[in-house]
Write a protein that holds these residues in place. Structure first.
Motif, PDB file in Angstrom:
ATOM      1  N   LEU A  55      40.454  57.533  36.513  1.00  0.00           N
ATOM      2  CA  LEU A  55      41.619  58.259  36.136  1.00  0.00           C
ATOM      3  C   LEU A  55      42.514  57.346  35.384  1.00  0.00           C
ATOM      4  O   LEU A  55      43.119  57.979  34.304  1.00  0.00           O
ATOM      5  N   THR A  56      42.692  56.314  35.509  1.00  0.00           N
ATOM      6  CA  THR A  56      43.752  55.263  34.989  1.00  0.00           C
ATOM      7  C   THR A  56      42.926  54.454  33.809  1.00  0.00           C
ATOM      8  O   THR A  56      43.600  53.866  32.919  1.00  0.00           O
ATOM      9  N   GLY A  57      41.513  54.173  33.898  1.00  0.00           N
ATOM     10  CA  GLY A  57      41.243  53.378  32.884  1.00  0.00           C
ATOM     11  C   GLY A  57      41.302  51.899  33.272  1.00  0.00           C
ATOM     12  O   GLY A  57      40.839  51.005  32.589  1.00  0.00           O
ATOM     13  N   ILE A  58      42.006  51.590  34.677  1.00  0.00           N
ATOM     14  CA  ILE A  58      42.122  50.201  35.032  1.00  0.00           C
ATOM     15  C   ILE A  58      40.981  49.938  36.302  1.00  0.00           C
ATOM     16  O   ILE A  58      41.110  50.592  37.102  1.00  0.00           O
ATOM     17  N   SER A  59      40.220  49.215  35.953  1.00  0.00           N
ATOM     18  CA  SER A  59      38.866  48.727  36.753  1.00  0.00           C
ATOM     19  C   SER A  59      39.487  47.393  37.486  1.00  0.00           C
ATOM     20  O   SER A  59      40.365  46.615  37.219  1.00  0.00           O
ATOM     21  N   ASN A  60      38.663  47.181  38.480  1.00  0.00           N
ATOM     22  CA  ASN A  60      38.786  46.085  39.497  1.00  0.00           C
ATOM     23  C   ASN A  60      38.458  44.669  38.751  1.00  0.00           C
ATOM     24  O   ASN A  60      39.135  43.631  38.745  1.00  0.00           O
ATOM     25  N   ALA A  61      37.655  44.782  37.646  1.00  0.00           N
ATOM     26  CA  ALA A  61      37.429  43.568  36.925  1.00  0.00           C
ATOM     27  C   ALA A  61      38.640  43.336  35.892  1.00  0.00           C
ATOM     28  O   ALA A  61      39.041  42.272  35.687  1.00  0.00           O
ATOM     29  N   MET A  62      39.428  44.246  35.339  1.00  0.00           N
ATOM     30  CA  MET A  62      40.515  44.092  34.397  1.00  0.00           C
ATOM     31  C   MET A  62      41.637  43.406  35.329  1.00  0.00           C
ATOM     32  O   MET A  62      42.465  42.719  34.764  1.00  0.00           O
ATOM     33  N   VAL A  63      41.868  43.720  36.536  1.00  0.00           N
ATOM     34  CA  VAL A  63      43.144  43.028  37.474  1.00  0.00           C
ATOM     35  C   VAL A  63      42.478  41.892  38.108  1.00  0.00           C
ATOM     36  O   VAL A  63      43.544  41.405  38.857  1.00  0.00           O
ATOM     37  N   ALA A  64      41.153  41.597  38.046  1.00  0.00           N
ATOM     38  CA  ALA A  64      40.938  40.355  38.834  1.00  0.00           C
ATOM     39  C   ALA A  64      41.632  39.140  38.605  1.00  0.00           C
ATOM     40  O   ALA A  64      42.037  38.235  39.481  1.00  0.00           O
ATOM     41  N   ALA A  65      41.838  38.958  37.213  1.00  0.00           N
ATOM     42  CA  ALA A  65      42.634  37.713  36.804  1.00  0.00           C
ATOM     43  C   ALA A  65      44.045  37.817  36.615  1.00  0.00           C
ATOM     44  O   ALA A  65      44.751  37.070  36.052  1.00  0.00           O
ATOM     45  N   ALA A  66      44.560  39.103  36.938  1.00  0.00           N
ATOM     46  CA  ALA A  66      45.965  39.354  36.761  1.00  0.00           C
ATOM     47  C   ALA A  66      46.797  38.794  37.897  1.00  0.00           C
ATOM     48  O   ALA A  66      46.239  38.392  38.862  1.00  0.00           O
ATOM     49  N   PRO A  67      48.125  38.598  37.783  1.00  0.00           N
ATOM     50  CA  PRO A  67      48.885  37.864  38.711  1.00  0.00           C
ATOM     51  C   PRO A  67      49.294  39.019  39.863  1.00  0.00           C
ATOM     52  O   PRO A  67      49.224  40.470  39.294  1.00  0.00           O
ATOM     53  N   PRO A  68      49.350  38.476  41.109  1.00  0.00           N
ATOM     54  CA  PRO A  68      49.769  39.568  41.954  1.00  0.00           C
ATOM     55  C   PRO A  68      51.238  39.786  41.795  1.00  0.00           C
ATOM     56  O   PRO A  68      51.994  39.355  41.061  1.00  0.00           O
ATOM     57  N   PHE A  69      51.812  41.022  42.533  1.00  0.00           N
ATOM     58  CA  PHE A  69      53.323  41.293  42.261  1.00  0.00           C
ATOM     59  C   PHE A  69      54.213  40.282  42.627  1.00  0.00           C
ATOM     60  O   PHE A  69      55.226  40.259  41.501  1.00  0.00           O
TER      61      PHE A  69
END
Length: 463
Positions: A55-69
């Motif tokens: 739906l969003t195009g945001i995958s687990n791989a994309m957020v793996a290196a992103a900071p937590p909230f």
């Protein structure tokens, strides 16, 4: 001009309590018209489902290196503080951010404007007001749907468009109507208006605190908690009781549910537990009883009054009627006996010795089963036919069952509500806990939901 923040979030799901943010998009508009944009991927620290990925195009791989909230909370707060929070279905985005901040010990509050409601107010001639409809209707330019900053930009475009189409005065009038706040009693925190959710659930009004704790005044249910709670404080109360409740309320709590069934079940349960002073219905029903047919020998069957709390509805055995008291049960049975010309003695209403004519026979209403003029088989058949109008629905499973509603599952066993869960561990805890007593109000709620019940995998359907 007020400083504005056009906000959109992408999340792992729709529940602000259990799901997490995966992306934040904010378009800041200062009082002087200056515009800044900010976009940030967020590691939700939980898996994103394939459906949400698609739906969003945001995958687990994309957020793996992103900071937590927690690591981006301050940056987000700086962009939101002191601004009107504008979003499409704003309670969704506001609720998610508020919950994320709350987990960090931050009490985030902001004035909120929903552009769905604003579109409905300004364009009542249209039926659809979702973001795709606004894009088509107003010619908005979408860079990428279901990405946070792109959707925030669309909301900003809509804001600009309505000022051209409708004019600033019309927009201001709509904003005043949408932001009209109820006149809460002075002893209630006015900030609660911003916290109230739009979903289903139960709400609790408490009165003045004492040494025994807060006094429960009222428990209610709602499809929309926000609108229902605020309705209690409307200025046009018609009933003195409603006005008194508003004046006595010192604290408001609520429990969000996945839907209306969960709200109904929790309301009935909480009223029994808390005994709030203003709830006249759904009170304790410890004296609830029902009729069952017992073999009286020689082919005779006689109704026997049984306390509903003693029954195990999962073992079968027909029950006839649920009555608030033995007196009410006998009155109902007497009406059936008189209407169907049954024997008072053999129906358990007249304890005369066998062979003696009952009162109904003396008045020529009874057909004489008490003195041998009617066979036991014939009378028992007519008694059963009369009681059928009161017959309760038998529990249709050999064990517990579930009613699934959104991300909740309501666990039921023998018409007893065991609780609602969102994961397997909590389900097992409910199964291991002692069974609550039978509740007439719960039975009435569940009786309308039989078609939605599913037996647990270990439970086979009953005969």
């Amino acid at each position: 001009m007020t400083a504005l923040a056009f906000v959109d979030l992408e999340t792992t799901g729709a529940n602000a309590n259990t799901d997490r943010i995966t992306e934040i998009g904010i378009v800041e508009v200062d009082a002087d018209g200056s515009v800044r944009e900010w976009q940030q991927l967020v590691n939700p620290q939980t898996r994103i489902s394939p459906f949400i990925e698609n739906l969003t195009g945001i995958s687990n791989a994309m957020v793996a290196a992103a900071p937590p909230f927690a690591e981006v909370a301050e940056a987000a707060l700086q962009r939101l503080r002191g601004r009107l929070f504008i979003a499409h279905n704003a309670r969704f985005d506001y609720g998610f951010l508020k919950n994320e901040f709350k987990r960090l010990g931050i009490d985030f509050r902001a004035p909120v404007l929903c552009t769905v409601k604003l579109s409905r107010a300004l364009y009542p001639e249209h039926q659809r007001h979702n973001l795709d409809s606004l894009i088509e209707r107003h010619g908005l330019q979408a860079a990428a749907r279901h990405r946070a900053l792109a959707d925030a930009q669309l909301i900003h475009q809509f804001w600009q468009k309505i000022h051209v189409d409708r004019g600033s005065e019309a927009v201001e009038n709509a904003l005043r109507a949408l932001n009209a706040r109820p006149a809460l009693p002075p002893h209630l925190d006015p900030g609660i208006v911003d916290d109230l959710p739009d979903g289903a659930g139960v709400y609790l009004f408490y009165g003045e605190a004492s040494e025994h704790g807060d006094l429960p005044l009222y428990v209610g249910k709602a499809k929309n908690l926000r609108s229902r709670i605020l309705a209690h404080f409307a200025g046009d109360h018609q009933a003195a009781r409603e006005m008194a409740l508003a004046e006595q309320t010192r604290r408001i709590d609520w429990i969000e549910t996945a839907g209306e069934v969960g709200a109904l079940l929790r309301e009935a349960t909480l009223v029994k537990q808390l005994q709030p002073t203003q709830n006249r219905l759904l009170r304790r029903n410890d004296d609830v009883c029902t009729w069952q047919l017992r073999d009286a020998g020689d082919g005779w069957q006689r109704p026997e009054l049984t306390a509903a709390g003693e029954l195990d509805f999962s073992t079968g055995g027909a029950c006839y009627g649920l009555f608030a008291s033995p007196r009410e049960a006998r009155q109902a049975l007497r009406k059936l006996v008189e209407a169907h010309h049954l024997c008072d003695s053999l129906s358990g209403l007249d304890p005369r010795p066998a062979g003696k004519p009952c009162f109904g026979h003396q008045t020529r209403r009874c057909k004489g089963a008490c003195v041998g003029k009617e066979s036991s088989e014939r009378h028992s058949m007519r008694l059963l036919a009369a009681l059928v109008t009161l017959k309760l629905t038998s529990w249709p499973f050999a064990g517990p069952a579930l009613i699934r509603e959104g991300d909740e599952a309501h666990l039921i066993d023998g018409w007893r509500y065991l609780g609602s869960v969102r994961d397997e561990a909590a389900l097992q805890a409910l199964l291991d806990a002692p069974r609550p007593p039978f509740d007439r109000d719960i039975y009435r709620i569940l009786g309308k939901q039989v078609g939605r019940m599913q037996p647990l995998p270990s439970a086979r359907p009953g005969a």
